[in-house]
Design a protein around this motif. Structure first.
Motif, PDB file in Angstrom:
ATOM      1  N   UNK A 174      45.007  35.550  35.587  1.00 36.93           N
ATOM      2  CA  UNK A 174      44.163  36.037  36.676  1.00 36.93           C
ATOM      3  C   UNK A 174      43.258  37.148  36.174  1.00 36.93           C
ATOM      4  N   UNK A 175      42.002  37.101  36.615  1.00 35.27           N
ATOM      5  CA  UNK A 175      41.012  38.121  36.288  1.00 35.27           C
ATOM      6  C   UNK A 175      40.362  38.561  37.588  1.00 35.27           C
ATOM      7  N   UNK A 176      40.642  39.795  37.995  1.00 38.12           N
ATOM      8  CA  UNK A 176      40.222  40.285  39.304  1.00 38.12           C
ATOM      9  C   UNK A 176      39.240  41.452  39.158  1.00 38.12           C
ATOM     10  N   UNK A 177      38.106  41.339  39.841  1.00 39.18           N
ATOM     11  CA  UNK A 177      37.128  42.421  39.911  1.00 39.18           C
ATOM     12  C   UNK A 177      37.466  43.286  41.122  1.00 39.18           C
ATOM     13  N   UNK A 193      46.469  39.867  35.456  1.00 37.91           N
ATOM     14  CA  UNK A 193      46.482  39.891  33.993  1.00 37.91           C
ATOM     15  C   UNK A 193      45.347  40.754  33.447  1.00 37.91           C
ATOM     16  N   UNK A 194      44.189  40.699  34.118  1.00 38.76           N
ATOM     17  CA  UNK A 194      43.030  41.470  33.696  1.00 38.76           C
ATOM     18  C   UNK A 194      42.299  41.927  34.960  1.00 38.76           C
ATOM     19  N   UNK A 195      41.823  43.150  34.951  1.00 38.15           N
ATOM     20  CA  UNK A 195      40.938  43.598  36.037  1.00 38.15           C
ATOM     21  C   UNK A 195      39.737  44.298  35.427  1.00 38.15           C
ATOM     22  N   UNK A 196      38.672  44.347  36.218  1.00 38.33           N
ATOM     23  CA  UNK A 196      37.485  45.108  35.847  1.00 38.33           C
ATOM     24  C   UNK A 196      37.033  45.880  37.078  1.00 38.33           C
ATOM     25  N   UNK A 197      36.480  47.061  36.853  1.00 36.69           N
ATOM     26  CA  UNK A 197      36.008  47.881  37.982  1.00 36.69           C
ATOM     27  C   UNK A 197      34.887  48.793  37.521  1.00 36.69           C
TER      28      UNK A 197
END
Length: 353
Positions: A174-177, A193-197
């Motif tokens: 999962x990659x969540x913004x 698993x990965x986030x960006x903000x």
């Protein structure tokens, strides 16, 4: 108009006071406004710079403290947090790790900076579905699920628990913004698993400060394709040549910081890390519900409320009334943060009606 807000706690009241009286400002989903402490920190830094009293190494401690504040805010160890300047760049790093022929499941009409890097990844099989259908659309063929926790255009809050469960069941990452969530909605980055903000919206920081969080399952997948000197284990011994040792943790994905932006971000993100974000959400979403009630819209329980305005006439009337608001995808979009009150809702209603 009946009041919906409870009295803020003492810490939240102190934070609200940092913003003065920005009545009519309901455009945080476009750009946040800085707290007083951030403005003061930036002015002091500019003064020091103008006196030739600044050096690059002096910003390292600022970046480190800001990274730690952000990690605390999203419930992670700082070693899981990489820094950057733009979400599109960090999303491109993730996209570069997608194997040839692998399926990337995305939320259709999500923010372009999140989607375009995957659309431009040669060999990736992009499949877009409505955000509401993400969980049910994950299959054994899905390598990565990409979505924003809060949709930029509509404020819709994704069913993150259902998406996580479906991804785990099918072996997908999962990659969540969280750009439209962190600072107003409680975010546990370790759930993904990965986030960006990017921090220039709800975290009220200067533009040019973003974060990538990397979970254990993503460690073996991501490569430091954008690695430079700031990704070195010993930053100031990593400035020349290729024979450097990258940091062993998420810092190996760091991009060298835009120094002044981090001065402002340290003050603002440090403030949010000390607040009860659930209290902020209760306040902001409560104002969203009040606006829905007053405009006769379906209840959404969101900090971002949008409604159809295809010709932009309502947006024009609100702007003429001194309301700072945004329009996206043929809709008027109001976004409430900790400084907003019922007066802001009343101003919108008067302008629209």
């Amino acid at each position: 108009m009946v009041s919906t807000l409870t009295a803020p706690s003492r810490p939240l009241a102190a934070a609200i006071a940092e913003f003065g009286e920005p009545r009519g400002y309901v455009a945080t989903a476009s750009i946040g406004i800085p707290p007083r402490r951030s403005v003061e920190a930036l002015r002091a830094d500019l003064d020091a710079w103008s006196r030739a009293d600044r050096d690059p190494q002096g910003y390292d401690a600022i970046v480190d403290r800001t990274r730690r504040s952000y990690a605390r805010l999203v419930g992670l160890d700082a070693g899981r947090v990489a820094i950057g300047s733009q979400t599109s760049v960090q999303a491109s790093l993730v996209a570069s790790a997608v194997p040839d022929g692998a399926e990337v499941l995305v939320a259709e009409r999500d923010f372009s900076s999140l989607l375009v890097p995957f659309a431009q990844r040669p060999g990736a099989k992009l499949r877009a579905v409505p955000v509401e259908a993400l969980a049910e659309s994950v299959t054994d063929e899905t390598f990565l699920v990409v979505f924003s926790l809060v949709q930029s255009a509509t404020g819709y809050v994704a069913d993150a628990a259902a998406i996580r469960e479906a991804a785990a069941r099918h072996g997908a990452l999962t990659f969540c913004d969280t750009t439209q969530a962190t600072g107003v909605l409680t975010v546990a980055a370790g759930d993904f698993d990965i986030t960006v903000c990017h921090a220039y919206k709800w975290l009220c920081s200067p533009r040019g400060v973003s974060f990538l969080t990397v979970g254990e399952n993503a460690d073996a997948v991501l490569r430091p394709a954008q690695g430079g000197w700031y990704a070195g284990d010993e930053v100031w011994q990593s400035c020349y040549g290729t024979e450097i040792t990258l940091a062993p943790d998420a810092r190996r994905f760091d991009v060298s910081p835009a120094w002044q932006a981090w001065v402002g971000a340290e003050a603002s993100i440090g403030m949010f890390a000390e607040l009860d974000i659930a209290e902020i959400w209760q306040r902001a979403a409560g104002l969203g519900e009040l606006l829905c009630h007053e405009l006769g819209l379906p209840q959404q329980h969101q900090a971002i409320v949008s409604w159809p305005d295809p010709d932009g006439s309502q947006l024009e009337r609100m702007s003429a009334a001194g309301i700072r608001i945004s329009g996206r995808a043929g809709r008027a979009r109001a976004s409430f943060h900790l400084w907003n009150t019922e007066d802001d809702v009343a101003a919108i209603v008067r302008a629209v009606h």
